[in-house]
Design a protein around this motif. Sequence first.
Motif, PDB file in Angstrom:
ATOM      1  N   LYS A 170      -7.808   3.945  -4.563  1.00  0.00           N
ATOM      2  CA  LYS A 170      -8.926   3.767  -3.644  1.00  0.00           C
ATOM      3  C   LYS A 170      -9.049   5.054  -2.839  1.00  0.00           C
ATOM      4  N   GLU A 222       0.258  -2.798 -10.645  1.00  0.00           N
ATOM      5  CA  GLU A 222      -1.114  -2.922 -10.151  1.00  0.00           C
ATOM      6  C   GLU A 222      -1.219  -3.646  -8.814  1.00  0.00           C
ATOM      7  N   SER A 223      -0.131  -4.338  -8.412  1.00  0.00           N
ATOM      8  CA  SER A 223      -0.183  -5.010  -7.111  1.00  0.00           C
ATOM      9  C   SER A 223      -0.105  -4.002  -5.966  1.00  0.00           C
ATOM     10  N   ARG A 234      -8.241   2.656 -10.177  1.00  0.00           N
ATOM     11  CA  ARG A 234      -6.850   2.366  -9.836  1.00  0.00           C
ATOM     12  C   ARG A 234      -6.511   2.865  -8.437  1.00  0.00           C
ATOM     13  N   ILE A 256      -3.768   4.416  -2.020  1.00  0.00           N
ATOM     14  CA  ILE A 256      -4.860   4.869  -1.160  1.00  0.00           C
ATOM     15  C   ILE A 256      -4.774   6.388  -1.022  1.00  0.00           C
ATOM     16  N   GLN A 270      -1.482  -1.119  -3.914  1.00  0.00           N
ATOM     17  CA  GLN A 270      -2.742  -0.393  -3.707  1.00  0.00           C
ATOM     18  C   GLN A 270      -2.451   1.068  -3.404  1.00  0.00           C
ATOM     19  N   TYR A 280       0.832  -1.199   0.000  1.00  0.00           N
ATOM     20  CA  TYR A 280       0.000   0.000   0.000  1.00  0.00           C
ATOM     21  C   TYR A 280       0.872   1.256   0.000  1.00  0.00           C
TER      22      TYR A 280
END
Lengths: 401, 256
Positions: free
Chosen positions: A335, A260-261, A333, A265, A263, A238
Motif C-alpha cells: 500500500k 499476505e496477512s 501487495r 506500507i 500489510q 503492518y
Amino acid sequence: MDIAINTSQSRYHVNEKGYYGNFGGAYIPEMLYPNVEELRENYLKIMREPAFQEEFEQLLKDYVGRPSPLYFASRLSEKYNTKIYLKREDLNHTGAHKVNNTIGQILLAKRLGKKRIIAETGAGQHGVATATVCALMGLECIVYMGSIDIQRQAPNVARMKMLGATVVPATSGSQTLKDATNEAIRDWINNPVDTHYIIGSVVGPHPYPDMVARFQSVISEEIRKQLLEKTGKALPGYVIACVGGGSNAAGAFFHFTDDESVQLIAVEAAGKGVHSGFSAATSQLGRPGVIHASKTLLMQTDDGQIVEPHSISAGLDYPGVGPLHAHLYESGRGKFLNATDDEALAAAYELSLLEGIIPALESAHALAKLKDLQLKPDDVTVVCLSGRGDKDLETYIKHLK
Amino acid sequence: MNRIDQLFGNKPKEVLNIYFTAGFPHHGDTLTVLQALQDGGADMAEIGMPFSDPLADGPVIQDSSTRAIKNGMRISVLFEQLKGFREKIHIPVVLMGYINPVLQYGVENFLRSCQETGVDGLILPDLPMDEYETEYKPLFEKYGQHLIFLVTPETSEARIRKIDSLSRGFVYAVSSSSTTGKDKDMKLQEDYFRKLRDMKLQNPVLVGFGIRDKATFQTACQYSNGAIIGSAFVKAIENSTNLQETVQAFVRNIKQ
C-alpha cells in the motif's frame, strides 16, 4: 543468514530474467554489459558460499552492531492506542541501514578481484557507508555527488573525505542524485575491468535490485525473530517503511511479502503536496519507463524526459522507485502512502519528544503515517527507523518554531 | 532498398557518418545541419534525439542534449522538422537515442513516423538485444528500420557474432571502453579493430567514440568501413555563427 535463500518461487521476488512482474530488467548500453554480466553470473554463487556468509555475518555483528534492536515504543504506542515497534537501523554503525548493503557488496567486490570502488550518493549516507567499508578493506573509493548536494550536505562530505574517499562533484543536469548516478555509471563504462560500482538502493540494472534487497533483507529476518520473542508471533499486522529508491523498505518487507496477512506500507515523499509540482511521490506521479537501466515507475514529462523531484529529505529525492516496489504497487501487495515535508517534520518532533529518538527525515516520513492508519489497540505495527537524525539537524533547527 | 545498404553496396570504405543533436545549437537548426553535412560530403548522418539522462554519452553530447531540450526539441517536434526532408537529402539518416522517450512515444508509432519521414535506421544503445529479438524485431522490419547494435573491446567473440546476426545496416564498433567524447589513443585499439576485421562480419563496421579529426578517422578506416564522429562535431558547431560554413569546413577537413 537468509540472504541467498532460493526465493524464485515467490511472485514478489525477482525472476530468472531479472524482472519483478512487468518491472526490472537491464537496459544497459553494450559498454556496461560485461560488468553487469559478471555480477549477474556471480552474485548468488558468491552469496551462497559459507565463507562469504560467515564473514558477512561477523562484520554485521561486530562492526555494524547487529542485530539492531526491535524497540517497543511505549509512549508512541500509548498516543496512538496501539502497539508500535521500531526497528532501530539508526543504531547501526554510520547511523543508517545503508551499511548492511555496503558491507555485503565490498565483500563481493573483493571476491571478484576489484581494486577500485565507485558509488553515487544523494544526502551522503550511502557515500559515507561506502567510504567506511572501503577504509575497512583498504580499497580506493570514489563517490559521485551532485554539486548542489555537496553544498547542502557538507558534514557528510567531510566524513567521506576523512574516511579517505575522493568526492567528485556531478556538474551535469540537475546536479543532484540522479546526475551523480549517471556520472557513476559513466565512470564504470570508462573503467570496466578493475572497478565495482556499489549502488546504494534497490535500483539500477538487474541484478542490483535483487542483490541490494538480499543484503538488506537482514532487517526483516531479524524483525521476525525479535517479534516472535517479544510477542509470541512472528507476523505483525503492518510493516511501515519510507521509500525513495526503496532499499530499507525492500529489506523490511523481504521476508514478509508472501505472508499476505502482513500489510506492507510504503511511504513516499509528497514534498509540498503530491500535485504541487514539488514532490517525489513516484507511484502517484510516475508512469512506466526506464531510468538508470531499469524498467520501473518514474516521474517524467509526457515526452519521456526525467523530471527533477522534490523532497525535504535528500534520501527520498529520487524520480524513480526500485522495480520491486513498482511491482508491489501494481500488484496491490504494497500500500503506497505519502507524507509531505511538513508531516515528516511534525513526526520527527513527535518521536523526539515522546521517545527521545531523533529520526532521520527519511524515516520520519514512515512515522508520519501512523496517524492515518486507524490502528486498533491489538494491532502490532513495525516501523523501520532507517536512520538517525543527526545529519538533518540543520533542517530541524530551521523549522523549530 | 534501405539507403544504408545502398551506401555500403556502392562504397565499402571510408564512410564518414556524423552525429549531431536535433534542435542544436538552436531549435530550427536540425535541417540546416543535415543539409550542410550532405553538401560538405558526409556519407551518412546520425541525428541524436535529446534525452535528459544520456548514460552512454560524455559531457559534450549531454550538454547539447540539455540545450536542445531547453530549445523545445522532442521526438514529435523532430518528426515535424523532418517532414519532407527527403526532397533534398539523399544520404542515409539514422536516429540515435535512449529507449525511454521512444517507449513514451510508443514503439510502433515511432517506427511508423521513421518510415513516413524517410529515416533509415536506429541506434538505441539501452535497448537490450534479447528484448529487441523477442518483442520488437518484427515491428522494425515491418517499418523498414534497421537497428544498429554496438560492440566494444570487452564484447566476447560469441556475443559479437550474435550482435552481427541481429544488426542491420552496420555494426557500431565502440573504439574503447568509454563514454563518447573521450580521447583515447587510437593505436591502442588496433588489436581490437584487427580482430573485428578478421572476424569477417556479415555487416559493415563503423568505428565510433574518440574519432575527432582526420588522423583518427583514417586510423579507424584502415580496419573498418568507416567511422562516426560525434562529440568533436557537436563542439565545433556549438558557437557557430554560420552553420553552413562551419559544418562544411569540418567535413572537408576530414574527407580531403
